[in-house]
Design a protein around this motif. Structure first.
Motif, PDB file in Angstrom:
ATOM      1  N   HIS A  49       0.822  -1.213   0.000  1.00 52.87           N
ATOM      2  CA  HIS A  49       0.000   0.000   0.000  1.00 52.87           C
ATOM      3  C   HIS A  49       0.858   1.266   0.000  1.00 52.87           C
ATOM      4  O   HIS A  49       0.717   2.120  -0.881  1.00 52.87           O
ATOM      5  CB  HIS A  49      -0.938   0.000   1.199  1.00 52.87           C
ATOM      6  N   TYR A  50       1.749   1.409   0.956  1.00 52.09           N
ATOM      7  CA  TYR A  50       2.478   2.666   1.110  1.00 52.09           C
ATOM      8  C   TYR A  50       3.582   2.850   0.070  1.00 52.09           C
ATOM      9  O   TYR A  50       4.076   3.963  -0.112  1.00 52.09           O
ATOM     10  CB  TYR A  50       3.050   2.769   2.521  1.00 52.09           C
ATOM     11  N   ARG A  51       3.981   1.792  -0.610  1.00 53.40           N
ATOM     12  CA  ARG A  51       4.928   1.914  -1.719  1.00 53.40           C
ATOM     13  C   ARG A  51       4.257   1.762  -3.086  1.00 53.40           C
ATOM     14  O   ARG A  51       4.932   1.818  -4.104  1.00 53.40           O
ATOM     15  CB  ARG A  51       6.025   0.862  -1.588  1.00 53.40           C
ATOM     16  N   GLY A  52       2.928   1.600  -3.068  1.00 56.65           N
ATOM     17  CA  GLY A  52       2.219   1.317  -4.311  1.00 56.65           C
ATOM     18  C   GLY A  52       1.799   2.549  -5.084  1.00 56.65           C
ATOM     19  O   GLY A  52       0.621   2.675  -5.476  1.00 56.65           O
ATOM     20  N   HIS A  53       2.735   3.467  -5.323  1.00 53.74           N
ATOM     21  CA  HIS A  53       2.463   4.711  -6.044  1.00 53.74           C
ATOM     22  C   HIS A  53       3.191   4.728  -7.382  1.00 53.74           C
ATOM     23  O   HIS A  53       4.231   4.093  -7.549  1.00 53.74           O
ATOM     24  CB  HIS A  53       2.921   5.919  -5.230  1.00 53.74           C
ATOM     25  N   THR A  54       2.662   5.492  -8.318  1.00 57.22           N
ATOM     26  CA  THR A  54       3.349   5.689  -9.596  1.00 57.22           C
ATOM     27  C   THR A  54       4.246   6.920  -9.574  1.00 57.22           C
ATOM     28  O   THR A  54       5.042   7.109 -10.482  1.00 57.22           O
ATOM     29  CB  THR A  54       2.331   5.852 -10.735  1.00 57.22           C
ATOM     30  N   GLY A  55       4.123   7.759  -8.566  1.00 61.10           N
ATOM     31  CA  GLY A  55       4.864   9.010  -8.506  1.00 61.10           C
ATOM     32  C   GLY A  55       5.810   9.077  -7.326  1.00 61.10           C
ATOM     33  O   GLY A  55       6.210   8.054  -6.766  1.00 61.10           O
ATOM     34  N   PRO A  56       6.185  10.293  -6.911  1.00 64.41           N
ATOM     35  CA  PRO A  56       7.208  10.465  -5.886  1.00 64.41           C
ATOM     36  C   PRO A  56       6.836   9.928  -4.516  1.00 64.41           C
ATOM     37  O   PRO A  56       7.725   9.687  -3.695  1.00 64.41           O
ATOM     38  CB  PRO A  56       7.412  11.989  -5.847  1.00 64.41           C
ATOM     39  N   SER A  57       5.552   9.702  -4.245  1.00 67.71           N
ATOM     40  CA  SER A  57       5.160   9.173  -2.937  1.00 67.71           C
ATOM     41  C   SER A  57       5.654   7.749  -2.715  1.00 67.71           C
ATOM     42  O   SER A  57       5.656   7.262  -1.582  1.00 67.71           O
ATOM     43  CB  SER A  57       3.638   9.213  -2.783  1.00 67.71           C
TER      44      SER A  57
END
Length: 322
Positions: A49-57
């Motif tokens: 969840h917390y690493r499942g971003h496409t951008g800088p987050s």
């Protein structure tokens, strides 16, 4: 005494209100005075969840830092301020700012102070918590939260005014009907992290219905009788990202949340549809978001989405405002 100097012990997940080990990020905490404490959190190298971003987050999710602050506050309330383990935590307001240009690292140090204690007899029933988050010498952000701590009996009495037949449970909730937004539009990789449905955009507003993600263990680590604040904040971030792009700003995969404030007016119930409306702000003001359910406002939020600066152009992270 410093929790860092002593070496962070593992803490009881019961005191973090977490069931799954992979959702417990706090590694230790010590009281440093009658109204202060220090804590250490460890950010996961990989997390669905917390690493499942496409951008800088994806490098360091600001809402992961908010969750670390929530866990530190929860642990401190139980361990240092005498809040019973079966007491409930009811969030009134919180605010936060984050510096996206601060170097990413695994260990986060949290320095907490408390104020405005509300007591019934000798029992703490509410307080304001201020936390500063650092990685080494770098300031990652700051969080302020005002929390009530009603007893289990008082909480049940309050909630049963709306649910006289017994409190609902997220374990019994059916999937939310509707058409979920494509994960990429809100900067997400997985559909399980997509919280918006039936999105409608005009020149001045973006409207969506909350998809309650009961299958997501990061957002529903255990059964709940309402929609938790962290779910509302993730949904607010997603609708703010959509609105920022719709109003001429960068797309979701090029922005990061740098500030939020939220006020919680009533419980977000599990059953009736919950509608988010993002209003177009003047100038560079934060995106304003209103959560309504059955025609009544249950929460409001302001979210700032920013295209992060390069490390050379790092900006200072201001203190949060209540």
């Amino acid at each position: 005494m410093s929790v860092v100097d002593e070496g962070p012990p593992r803490v009881d997940r019961l005191l973090l209100h977490r069931v799954h080990p992979e959702e417990a990020f706090l590694r230790g905490a010590v009281a440093t005075g009658p109204s202060s404490f220090e804590a250490v959190a460890l950010l996961p190298a990989a997390h669905p969840h917390y690493r499942g971003h496409t951008g800088p987050s994806r490098d360091r999710d600001p809402l992961l830092l908010l969750e670390c602050a929530r866990q530190a506050e929860t642990y401190a309330a139980h361990a240092f301020y005498g809040v019973d383990t079966d007491a409930r935590f009811v969030l009134r307001t919180w605010s936060a700012t984050f510096d996206p240009a601060a170097p990413a690292g695994a260990e986060v140090r949290l320095t907490g102070t408390t104020s405005g204690a509300r007591r019934v007899g000798d029992r703490l029933r509410g307080m304001t918590y201020d936390l500063e988050l650092r990685a080494g010498d770098d300031r990652l952000g700051a969080v302020r939260m005002d929390v009530d701590h009603p007893s289990a009996a008082a909480y049940r009495m309050l909630r049963r005014r709306k649910h006289p037949g017994g409190l609902p449970s997220s374990d019994d909730l059916a999937p939310t009907p509707g058409h979920p937004v494509d994960p990429a539009r809100v900067g997400r990789l997985r559909a399980t992290d997509t919280l918006l449905q039936d999105v409608a955009t005009t020149d001045g507003t973006v409207t969506a219905v909350l998809r309650v993600p009961v299958e997501n263990p990061s957002l529903f680590d255990h059964a709940q009788d309402h929609v938790p604040a962290m779910v509302l904040m993730e949904a607010a971030r997603q609708v703010a990202a959509l609105a920022t792009a719709a109003w001429g700003g960068p797309a979701a995969d090029r922005t990061v949340l740098t500030a939020l404030t939220a006020t919680f007016v009533d419980y977000a119930e599990l059953g009736p549809p919950l509608v988010l409306v993002a209003d177009r702000p003047p100038g560079d003001d934060p995106v304003r978001i209103t959560f309504t359910q059955a025609g009544a406002v249950v929460a409001t939020a302001r979210i700032t989405m920013t295209a992060p600066l390069s490390p050379r152009g790092r900006r200072t992270c201001p203190a949060p405002r209540s």
